[in-house]
Design a protein around this motif. Sequence first.
Motif, short mmCIF file in Angstrom:
data_model
loop_
_atom_site.label_atom_id
_atom_site.label_comp_id
_atom_site.label_asym_id
_atom_site.label_seq_id
_atom_site.Cartn_x
_atom_site.Cartn_y
_atom_site.Cartn_z
N CYS A 81 -6.79 -3.60 -4.72
CA CYS A 81 -7.43 -2.59 -3.85
C CYS A 81 -8.52 -1.84 -4.60
O CYS A 81 -8.24 -1.11 -5.56
N CYS A 89 0.14 3.47 -7.36
CA CYS A 89 0.18 2.32 -6.44
C CYS A 89 -0.12 1.07 -7.25
O CYS A 89 -1.11 1.00 -7.99
N LEU A 105 -1.30 -1.66 -6.41
CA LEU A 105 -2.51 -2.39 -6.03
C LEU A 105 -3.78 -1.67 -6.48
O LEU A 105 -4.88 -2.22 -6.40
N PHE A 106 -3.62 -0.43 -6.95
CA PHE A 106 -4.79 0.39 -7.26
C PHE A 106 -5.68 -0.25 -8.34
O PHE A 106 -5.22 -0.60 -9.43
N VAL A 118 -7.48 -2.08 0.56
CA VAL A 118 -6.26 -2.50 1.26
C VAL A 118 -5.76 -1.37 2.16
O VAL A 118 -5.21 -1.61 3.22
N GLY A 119 -5.98 -0.15 1.74
CA GLY A 119 -5.47 0.99 2.51
C GLY A 119 -6.55 2.02 2.80
O GLY A 119 -7.62 2.04 2.19
N ALA A 120 -6.20 2.91 3.73
CA ALA A 120 -7.16 3.91 4.20
C ALA A 120 -7.60 4.87 3.10
O ALA A 120 -8.73 5.34 3.09
N CYS A 121 -6.69 5.19 2.17
CA CYS A 121 -7.01 6.18 1.15
C CYS A 121 -8.08 5.69 0.17
O CYS A 121 -8.64 6.48 -0.58
N MET A 122 -8.34 4.37 0.16
CA MET A 122 -9.41 3.84 -0.68
C MET A 122 -10.72 3.72 0.11
O MET A 122 -11.80 3.69 -0.45
N CYS A 168 -7.26 7.93 -3.14
CA CYS A 168 -7.48 6.73 -3.98
C CYS A 168 -8.97 6.57 -4.28
O CYS A 168 -9.34 6.18 -5.40
N CYS A 190 0.84 -1.21 0.00
CA CYS A 190 0.00 0.00 0.00
C CYS A 190 0.87 1.26 0.00
O CYS A 190 1.79 1.38 0.80
N ALA A 191 0.56 2.17 -0.87
CA ALA A 191 1.35 3.40 -1.00
C ALA A 191 0.68 4.59 -0.31
O ALA A 191 1.05 5.74 -0.56
N CYS A 192 -0.28 4.33 0.58
CA CYS A 192 -1.01 5.43 1.23
C CYS A 192 -0.07 6.46 1.85
O CYS A 192 -0.26 7.67 1.69
N ILE A 212 1.45 8.62 -0.71
CA ILE A 212 0.43 9.48 -1.33
C ILE A 212 0.08 10.64 -0.37
O ILE A 212 -0.06 11.78 -0.80
FE1 SF4 Z 1 -2.79 1.53 -3.05
FE2 SF4 Z 1 -5.18 0.98 -2.07
FE3 SF4 Z 1 -3.28 1.95 -0.47
FE4 SF4 Z 1 -4.45 3.49 -2.36
S1 SF4 Z 1 -5.42 2.58 -0.56
S2 SF4 Z 1 -2.29 3.36 -1.89
S3 SF4 Z 1 -4.75 2.02 -4.00
S4 SF4 Z 1 -3.28 -0.04 -1.53
#
Ligand code: SF4
Length: 371
Positions: free
Chosen positions: A344, A337, A339-340, A350-354, A361, A322-324, A327
Amino acid sequence: MKHVEEYRDGALAQGLAAAIRAEADPARSYRLMEFCGGHTHAIARYGLEDLLPPPVRLIHGPGCPVCVLPVGRIDAAIRLAARPGITLCTYGDLMRLPGSNRDSLLKAKAAGADIRMVYSTLDAVAIAAREPEREVVFFAIGFETTTPPTAVAIREAEQNGLTNFSIFCNHVLTPAAIRAIVTGAEAARDGVAIDGFIGPAHVSTVIGSEAYRFCADEFAKPVAIAGFEPLDVLQAVLMLVRQINQGRHEIETQYIRAVTPTGNRKAQALVATMFEPRPSFEWRGLGALPDSGLRLRPAFARFDAETRFEVETVPAPDHPGCACGTILRGAKRPEQCKLFGTICTPDSPVGACMVSSEGACAAQWSYGRFR
Ligand code: SF4
């Protein structure tokens, strides 16, 4: 609708965009960070980046309260909710926020924990009043905009003599995060450079525009505080382009219909009676920042769930893919990212920003218009 439709006028937007294109110098760069997730969504929703010339680049900042909550605090909330006798009250976004091993409050609820979604802090107080046999804990998060409602809930509980209400306090402070980004102690380890800030709207109604004075005086960074409508954002961009062109670094307010230099003094006073800065608080993506989070003052310790239930926070890493964090520092864009949109998605974040409705995200997924 007044103050909404008039700030979405397409012809005026084209006019502002034309002015930005005319005034932006192709030989220089204008790296402008919109601190607030609300602005990120407005920019994506209305395709504002498509209107800007190449030298003007918008960089998403850490102003999403759900996104900046680190994994260790989510884990702590999940463990707290699982204790017998505890009812954890929380807003909807937090329910799906991934903790370690992609645990979440939603999964904890499915496993039997008493976790309830509320729409306001006072809903949690009402539950405490209705169910005196439960220890009701409100999962308090957010920037300066949401701290006053938490303070109101504590005052309400105090006035009603409730002894079974407390908060798990995760309130954070905007200027500290901006300072971290500008100084780059942690934030700029990826080499992010910012030429100016689009200041947050709601937060600024509470803390006032003078709260950003240090940006101009200490760091020579211009700030333009903007509302959430597309014309607000475009006008703020134009104000920043002009400041940069003229070598000025001032705190300007585009959102004059709501923001004053000193902010909401009543709300500030209420918060100051109950809360004090923590020596250090961890942010996802920015690391531990001094004086960046709030805790209850000792006089209100009976309302502090961390004290009452000896809540322990163990720092934990984000999901490795996760690149949150990157970002949130403005060093990567959501689509970078790996996984985007595959592993995810909003259905399986997978991460909070989604997860968050203010996350970058989620904005990219919903509108797909960032460049
Ligand atoms: Fe990647 Fe999902 Fe994390 Fe955004 S929330 S950086 S898409 S893993």
